[in-house]
Design a protein around this motif. Structure first.
Motif: not given
Length: 474
Positions: A152-159, A241-246, A175-180
């Motif tokens: 997930x971090x590779x998709x939505x990198x944070x921290x 559906x929620x994953x798609x919105x994210x 922020x890295x572990x619990x990325x968006x």
């Protein structure tokens, strides 16, 4: 041996091939480990020998699957050093510790208690054995948690920060572990693993019910699988559906590729049910679509504007063909799963769950559907991330090791040959295990029944009563 392709493309194919083989085993073992914990708990609670038989039946299958998952995972991880060393060097400070935590907190946990769970019931007693089975199940979930955090971090990198050498440096581990995208990806993937196991168990149960409708163990496994299908599939559709919105919020180009929208729609986007992506002309040929429905689903407003791929730079657009078709395969299978689950509820209400031949045949056909769906979902999300390894920050072309195409091509051929031989033999053995009917024997009928657990040895009349109760109960 370069097949006329670049080293980058061959390395991507090699990683996709190995990760596809690997992914199907954890997807099955995560659900199977939890299923074993439930079966063992039911055995301890009810002292019904049918649950003990099912536990021993599925623990062998779990052991084989777990072993193949470990072996395929180890092989896959070496490619980070051989084919993707630049990525490993630049992002290693972030992904390295997370993968290390997976080994320390999950794999060691699973490996440490696996032997007790598989072979230790008579050596350690029921209580500690139940603890071991539960710990193994929890370990599989923790393992999935860390791996999906990395992905997930590779998709939505944070921290993170980027130092003077272009390396990713961690600044905020929370922020890295619990990325968006992590919570959505974790829920979606774990539910997919449960459904994969449920439909595999349901197919095995259906197979044996078609052979012998009186097999009580087959009835139990089929009933439990259909409950999972009926309850978890709607939750999975909601989670998807929620994953798609994210994804729309953080990776809009991926959504455009999944939906097949080459062009932006300022006054509401259609839902394209089917079409043939034309990558050369950047259009969707033979499109079958429902006007405005795409915007209604993704933005809850039929007139909401939707960006197409033309809203992004050409060198930042993902390919369309694989995400477009893989996404539709995943969604289509999801609705087929929902249909089988609802069918099973109707059959249960009609008292025909164990006698409906057509339901059993449908469940048998749907047996591999979970594996196909998880692979289709994986292809959707990973190909949709292209042309980046770290989304928006590091391109796949920049992540490649300095390797030649012939070297990568030769290793790819070797992987294909070895994998099909080794894992083909493993899958063949699994099917042999599936075909064995789960029939009670003398030990299962009498071992640790309600009288034995109290330290009383039942006499012949009591043994006959226990056998009769086990055979007649539903």
């Amino acid at each position: 041996m370069d097949f006329g392709q670049s080293a980058e493309l061959l390395a991507r194919i090699q990683f996709a091939f190995t990760v596809s083989f690997h992914f199907i085993f954890p997807a099955f073992s995560i659900g199977t480990a939890s299923y074993l914990a439930v079966l063992n708990a039911l055995w301890l609670w009810k002292r019904d020998p049918a649950y003990l038989k099912l536990f021993e039946y599925w623990k062998t299958i779990f052991a084989v699957t777990f072993g193949m998952g470990v072996v395929s995972g180890i092989v896959m991880s070496y490619q980070f050093g051989t084919n993707w060393s630049v990525f490993s060097e630049r992002a290693g400070a972030v992904i390295g510790p997370l993968m290390g935590y997976e080994v320390l907190t999950a794999f060691f946990l699973e490996a440490g208690f696996l032997g007790i769970a598989l072979f230790g019931r008579k050596r350690v007693g029921d209580t500690l054995h139940m603890v071991a089975v539960t710990v193994v199940a929890i370990g599989t979930l923790i393992s999935a948690t860390w791996i999906l955090s990395v992905n997930s971090w590779m998709h939505t990198p944070q921290g993170f920060a980027i130092d003077a050498n272009g390396n990713f440096v961690p600044e905020d581990w929370w922020a890295i572990v619990f990325n968006p995208s992590f919570p959505y990806r974790l829920v979606h993937t774990v539910l997919a693993a449960f459904l994969t196991t449920a439909f595999a168990v349901g197919a095995v149960g259906a197979w044996h019910l078609l052979k012998d409708r009186s097999n009580r163990q087959a009835r139990i496994m089929f009933s439990m699988a259909m409950w999972m299908a009926a309850v978890v599939t709607p939750l999975q559709i909601l989670a998807g559906d929620q994953h798609g919105l994210n994804t729309l919020e953080h990776q809009p180009a991926k959504i455009a590729a999944m939906e097949g929208h080459y062009e932006s729609h300022p006054e509401g986007a259609p839902l394209i049910l089917f079409g043939v992506p034309n990558e050369t002309e950047q259009r969707m040929d033979y499109a079958v679509e429902i006007p405005k429905l795409g915007s209604l689903i993704l933005k809850h407003d039929p007139n909401a504007p939707m960006d197409g791929l033309d809203a992004f730079p050409e060198d930042a657009r993902p390919p369309v063909t694989i995400p477009f078709f893989a996404f539709r395969i995943m969604v289509g299978i999801g609705f087929l799963m929902l249909g089988v689950g609802l069918w099973s509820l109707w059959a249960r209400w009609r008292k025909s769950l164990y006698t409906s031949t057509w339901l059993h045949r449908a469940a048998l056909v749907m047996g591999p559907s979970g594996f196909v769906a998880v692979l289709a979902g994986w292809f959707t999300t990973e190909v949709g991330r292209q042309p980046f390894t770290v989304y928006g920050l590091m391109r796949t072309s920049e992540s490649l090791s300095p390797v030649d195409a012939p070297a990568v091509g030769a290793s790819l051929v070797a992987f294909v040959v070895v994998y099909f031989l080794v894992f083909g033999a493993g899958v063949f053995y699994l099917f042999r295990l599936f075909r064995r009917p789960p029939v009670l024997d003398e030990d299962h009928e009498l071992d640790k029944g309600p009288h034995r657990s109290a330290g009383i040895n039942p006499g012949p009349a009591q043994e006959d009563s226990i056998r009769e109760g086990a055979q007649n109960a539903d």
